[in-house]
Write a protein that holds these residues in place. Structure first.
Motif, PDB file in Angstrom:
ATOM      1  N   UNK A 174       0.827  -1.207   0.000  1.00  0.00           N
ATOM      2  CA  UNK A 174       0.000   0.000   0.000  1.00  0.00           C
ATOM      3  C   UNK A 174       0.861   1.256   0.000  1.00  0.00           C
ATOM      4  N   UNK A 175       1.901   1.254   0.821  1.00  0.00           N
ATOM      5  CA  UNK A 175       2.778   2.418   0.882  1.00  0.00           C
ATOM      6  C   UNK A 175       3.551   2.608  -0.429  1.00  0.00           C
ATOM      7  N   UNK A 176       3.925   1.494  -1.069  1.00  0.00           N
ATOM      8  CA  UNK A 176       4.708   1.571  -2.309  1.00  0.00           C
ATOM      9  C   UNK A 176       3.931   2.246  -3.426  1.00  0.00           C
ATOM     10  N   UNK A 177       2.654   1.954  -3.549  1.00  0.00           N
ATOM     11  CA  UNK A 177       1.870   2.447  -4.690  1.00  0.00           C
ATOM     12  C   UNK A 177       0.819   3.474  -4.288  1.00  0.00           C
ATOM     13  N   UNK A 178       0.914   4.005  -3.079  1.00  0.00           N
ATOM     14  CA  UNK A 178      -0.049   5.017  -2.640  1.00  0.00           C
ATOM     15  C   UNK A 178       0.030   6.264  -3.507  1.00  0.00           C
ATOM     16  N   UNK A 179       1.231   6.717  -3.837  1.00  0.00           N
ATOM     17  CA  UNK A 179       1.375   7.912  -4.660  1.00  0.00           C
ATOM     18  C   UNK A 179       0.693   7.727  -6.013  1.00  0.00           C
ATOM     19  N   UNK A 180       0.896   6.572  -6.642  1.00  0.00           N
ATOM     20  CA  UNK A 180       0.306   6.334  -7.960  1.00  0.00           C
ATOM     21  C   UNK A 180      -1.212   6.346  -7.889  1.00  0.00           C
ATOM     22  N   UNK A 181      -1.774   5.763  -6.838  1.00  0.00           N
ATOM     23  CA  UNK A 181      -3.234   5.742  -6.702  1.00  0.00           C
ATOM     24  C   UNK A 181      -3.790   7.159  -6.535  1.00  0.00           C
ATOM     25  N   UNK A 182      -3.161   7.937  -5.649  1.00  0.00           N
ATOM     26  CA  UNK A 182      -3.629   9.310  -5.432  1.00  0.00           C
ATOM     27  C   UNK A 182      -3.337  10.180  -6.654  1.00  0.00           C
ATOM     28  N   UNK A 183      -2.290   9.854  -7.394  1.00  0.00           N
ATOM     29  CA  UNK A 183      -2.025  10.561  -8.638  1.00  0.00           C
ATOM     30  C   UNK A 183      -3.197  10.395  -9.606  1.00  0.00           C
ATOM     31  N   UNK A 184      -3.835   9.227  -9.561  1.00  0.00           N
ATOM     32  CA  UNK A 184      -5.049   9.048 -10.345  1.00  0.00           C
ATOM     33  C   UNK A 184      -6.147  10.013  -9.931  1.00  0.00           C
ATOM     34  N   UNK A 185      -6.270  10.261  -8.608  1.00  0.00           N
ATOM     35  CA  UNK A 185      -7.224  11.279  -8.140  1.00  0.00           C
ATOM     36  C   UNK A 185      -6.882  12.644  -8.724  1.00  0.00           C
ATOM     37  N   UNK A 186      -5.586  12.975  -8.683  1.00  0.00           N
ATOM     38  CA  UNK A 186      -5.147  14.287  -9.160  1.00  0.00           C
ATOM     39  C   UNK A 186      -5.458  14.466 -10.639  1.00  0.00           C
ATOM     40  N   UNK A 187      -5.283  13.426 -11.405  1.00  0.00           N
ATOM     41  CA  UNK A 187      -5.615  13.527 -12.825  1.00  0.00           C
ATOM     42  C   UNK A 187      -7.110  13.722 -13.027  1.00  0.00           C
ATOM     43  N   UNK A 188      -7.907  12.966 -12.317  1.00  0.00           N
ATOM     44  CA  UNK A 188      -9.351  13.052 -12.483  1.00  0.00           C
ATOM     45  C   UNK A 188      -9.893  14.420 -12.078  1.00  0.00           C
ATOM     46  N   UNK A 189      -9.344  14.993 -11.009  1.00  0.00           N
ATOM     47  CA  UNK A 189      -9.826  16.284 -10.514  1.00  0.00           C
ATOM     48  C   UNK A 189      -9.224  17.471 -11.235  1.00  0.00           C
ATOM     49  N   UNK A 190      -8.372  17.231 -12.217  1.00  0.00           N
ATOM     50  CA  UNK A 190      -7.787  18.327 -12.979  1.00  0.00           C
ATOM     51  C   UNK A 190      -6.647  19.044 -12.281  1.00  0.00           C
ATOM     52  N   UNK A 191      -6.106  18.438 -11.221  1.00  0.00           N
ATOM     53  CA  UNK A 191      -5.007  19.076 -10.494  1.00  0.00           C
ATOM     54  C   UNK A 191      -3.752  19.131 -11.356  1.00  0.00           C
ATOM     55  N   UNK A 192      -3.495  18.060 -12.115  1.00  0.00           N
ATOM     56  CA  UNK A 192      -2.277  18.020 -12.927  1.00  0.00           C
ATOM     57  C   UNK A 192      -2.286  19.091 -14.015  1.00  0.00           C
ATOM     58  N   UNK A 193      -3.452  19.427 -14.534  1.00  0.00           N
ATOM     59  CA  UNK A 193      -3.528  20.446 -15.582  1.00  0.00           C
ATOM     60  C   UNK A 193      -3.092  21.820 -15.077  1.00  0.00           C
ATOM     61  N   UNK A 194      -3.271  22.062 -13.786  1.00  0.00           N
ATOM     62  CA  UNK A 194      -2.961  23.380 -13.231  1.00  0.00           C
ATOM     63  C   UNK A 194      -1.514  23.515 -12.778  1.00  0.00           C
ATOM     64  N   UNK A 195      -0.771  22.424 -12.783  1.00  0.00           N
ATOM     65  CA  UNK A 195       0.627  22.481 -12.356  1.00  0.00           C
ATOM     66  C   UNK A 195       1.507  23.042 -13.466  1.00  0.00           C
ATOM     67  N   UNK A 196       2.542  23.743 -13.075  1.00  0.00           N
ATOM     68  CA  UNK A 196       3.476  24.298 -14.055  1.00  0.00           C
ATOM     69  C   UNK A 196       4.317  23.188 -14.668  1.00  0.00           C
ATOM     70  N   UNK A 197       4.477  23.202 -15.974  1.00  0.00           N
ATOM     71  CA  UNK A 197       5.255  22.137 -16.620  1.00  0.00           C
ATOM     72  C   UNK A 197       6.658  21.980 -16.052  1.00  0.00           C
ATOM     73  N   UNK A 198       7.332  23.094 -15.779  1.00  0.00           N
ATOM     74  CA  UNK A 198       8.701  23.008 -15.258  1.00  0.00           C
ATOM     75  C   UNK A 198       8.729  22.297 -13.910  1.00  0.00           C
ATOM     76  N   UNK A 199       7.744  22.592 -13.051  1.00  0.00           N
ATOM     77  CA  UNK A 199       7.701  21.952 -11.736  1.00  0.00           C
ATOM     78  C   UNK A 199       7.434  20.455 -11.862  1.00  0.00           C
ATOM     79  N   UNK A 200       6.535  20.077 -12.768  1.00  0.00           N
ATOM     80  CA  UNK A 200       6.217  18.658 -12.948  1.00  0.00           C
ATOM     81  C   UNK A 200       7.432  17.895 -13.455  1.00  0.00           C
TER      82      UNK A 200
END
Length: 432
Positions: A260-286
Motif C-alpha cells: 500500500x505504501x509503495x503504490x499510494x502515490x500512484x493511486x492518489x495521482x489518479x485522483x489528481x488527474x481526475x480532478x484536474x489538479x495536474x492540468x494546473x501544475x506548471x510544466x517546469x515543476x512537474x
C-alpha cells in the motif's frame, strides 16, 4: 462519437417538415398586412387609390395553391444503421486503454524472461494503480457504498473461478489448509498455499492491494481534496517511514502495508488527474519533480543491489515507489497537459480490437497468465518427441515459450473470460 440526429427539411424555413423557403418560386410572394388591407413590399411603387368608403378592403393578390412537398418514407432500420456512425463505448480513453494493455504485456514478459530492467523501462504495476485510481475517483461521483459493491462484484467472481482450480490442484498435491483459507474468499490478506502452487498464487498481492485501495478510496479522496498538492507529495512519506523508521512485521499485515505504501502515490495521482489538479501544475515543476523522483529511485535501486542481488524494482519497495511515482507522473501529466487521447487508434481496427480485448479481459489475463506459462513448459517438452519440431522449432528459446504462453493465454481468455461478463452484469461472450 455521439449519434447524429437527422431530420427532414432541416434548415428549409420556419417549418422543418413542410417549410416553403426551400422553394424559390415562392420566395418573392408579398406579405399581406390584413389589418391595413394592403400588401407590403415588393410593391411599394404601385400604391392603391383611396378607398371609396372607410371599411372597404381591396382584394388580396391571387396566390396559386402551393403543391404539397413530396412525402418521403422514413428510412428503414437497416438504412438508418448504415447512415449512423459506428458506436463507441462511452467513457473509454484509448490512451489509458493502451497503457493498460502494454502493462499486461510487460507483466507476462517479465514473468517469462525475468528481466530486471523491465520495471524501469515500463513500471507496469505503478501504471495500473494510477489508472485504477483515476477510474475510482470518477466512480466515486456516485454513492461510495454502491461503488465499492460494484468493484467487489467485478473482481471477486473471476478470482473465485480461478481460485477453484488452483486450490483443488494444491489439495491434490498434499496441501493442508488452515483457517487462513478464508483469504481465498475475500483476499484482504495473501491467500495461503503450498510451494507446488506458489508460482500461480504469488501474483495475488496485486489483487489484495487493489482491494484495499478500493475500500480506502472514499476516505483517501476526501482527504486529498482538502489539500491536493500537499497530500499528493506526502503520499510518498509512508514508504520512507517503513524503510527508515519502522520495519513492518514479516507477515500478511506487513506485506499489505508495504505494498500500500509503495503504490499510494500512484493511486492518489489518479485522483489528481481526475480532478484536474495536474492540468494546473506548471510544466517546469512537474518535469523537475518527476526527474528527481526517477533519479532517486534509480540511484537507490543500483546502490542497494547487495541486499537483493539485483536492481529489480520488485525487490526494492522504496526504489519502486519513487521510480513509479516519477514515471507515472509524467505519463498522466502529459495526458492532461497535451490532451493525448490516442483517438487515431480507432483507424487501425485490428490493433484497436486487441486493445479492447486486453481491457475487457484484464483480470482474466492477469490471473491466468502464470498458469499459461507453467503449462507451456511441459507442452514444449512434448515437442521434443516430434523429430520435425525438434529440428525446425526453437524449442530451447524463451521467446518460443513466450509465444506458446500467449497462445495458452488466448485459450484461457476464450474459456474463462465470460466470467468477467457475468461479474459485470453483461451478456457472456467469447470475446468482448
Amino acid at each position: 462519437m455521439s449519434w447524429e440526429q437527422q431530420g427532414y427539411w432541416q434548415g428549409q424555413g420556419y417549418d422543418q417538415q413542410y417549410g416553403y423557403s426551400g422553394y424559390p418560386e415562392y420566395t418573392q410572394q408579398p406579405y399581406v398586412d390584413h389589418a391595413q388591407g394592403v400588401p407590403e413590399a415588393p410593391y411599394p411603387e404601385a400604391p392603391y387609390p383611396e378607398a371609396p368608403y372607410p371599411d372597404a378592403a381591396y382584394p388580396l393578390p391571387v396566390v396559386e395553391p402551393e403543391p404539397e412537398p413530396p412525402v418521403t418514407a422514413p428510412p428503414t432500420d437497416a438504412e438508418a444503421e448504415e447512415e449512423k456512425p459506428p458506436p463507441r463505448p462511452p467513457g473509454r480513453d484509448r490512451y489509458f486503454d493502451t497503457l493498460r494493455a502494454v502493462a499486461l504485456i510487460r507483466v507476462v514478459a517479465y514473468h517469462t524472461f525475468g528481466w530486471a530492467w523491465a520495471g524501469m523501462v515500463f513500471p507496469s504495476m505503478g501504471i495500473m494503480f494510477g489508472l485504477a485510481g483515476t477510474l475510482m475517483a470518477k466512480s466515486l461521483e456516485r454513492p461510495a457504498a454502491k461503488v465499492i459493491r460494484s468493484r467487489l462484484r467485478r473482481l471477486l467472481p473471476p478470482f473465485w473461478f480461478w481460485g477453484v482450480f488452483v486450490v483443488l490442484a494444491m489439495l491434490v498435491h498434499d496441501w493442508m489448509p488452515g483457517w487462513q483459507i478464508v483469504y481465498w474468499i475475500v483476499p484482504l490478506g495473501d491467500p495461503p498455499g503450498n510451494a507446488w502452487g506458489e508460482q500461480a498464487w504469488e501474483i495475488l498481492w496485486y489483487l489484495r492491494t487493489y482491494l484495499w485501495f478500493v475500500l480506502l478510496s472514499p476516505v483517501l479522496l476526501r482527504v486529498f481534496r482538502l489539500s491536493p498538492v500537499p497530500v499528493l507529495l506526502l503520499s510518498l512519506a509512508p514508504i520512507v517511514v517503513l524503510q527508515f523508521l519502522w520495519e513492518p512485521p514479516d507477515d500478511r499485515l506487513g506485506s499489505a502495508l508495504t505494498d500500500l505504501a509503495t503504490f499510494l502515490f500512484c493511486w492518489i495521482l489518479g485522483f489528481a488527474h481526475r480532478d484536474g489538479v495536474l492540468e494546473r501544475l506548471r510544466p517546469a515543476a512537474v518535469v523537475l519533480l518527476s526527474l528527481a523522483a526517477l533519479g532517486f529511485g534509480g540511484w537507490y535501486a543500483f546502490t542497494h543491489q547487495g541486499e537483493t542481488g539485483s536492481y529489480d524494482l520488485d525487490d526494492i519497495p522504496l526504489a519502486q515507489a519513487f521510480w513509479s511515482a516519477g514515471y507515472v507522473l509524467l505519463l498522466m501529466w502529459a495526458k492532461s497537459y497535451f490532451g493525448i487521447d490516442f483517438a487515431w487508434l480507432t483507424r487501425f481496427r485490428r490493433t484497436d480490437r486487441v486493445v479492447t480485448i486486453f481491457n475487457s479481459r484484464a483480470v482474466t489475463i492477469y490471473l491466468w497468465h502464470e498458469i499459461a506459462l507453467i503449462l507451456a513448459v511441459p507442452l514444449i517438452d512434448r515437442f521434443w518427441n516430434v523429430p520435425a519440431f525438434e529440428k525446425w522449432l526453437p524449442l530451447e528459446s524463451q521467446w518460443f515459450m513466450f509465444g506458446i504462453g500467449w497462445i495458452l493465454i488466448a485459450v484461457f481468455v476464450l474459456l474463462c473470460g465470460w466470467v468477467e461478463d457475468v461479474a459485470g452484469k453483461k451478456k457472456p461472450r467469447l470475446l468482448p
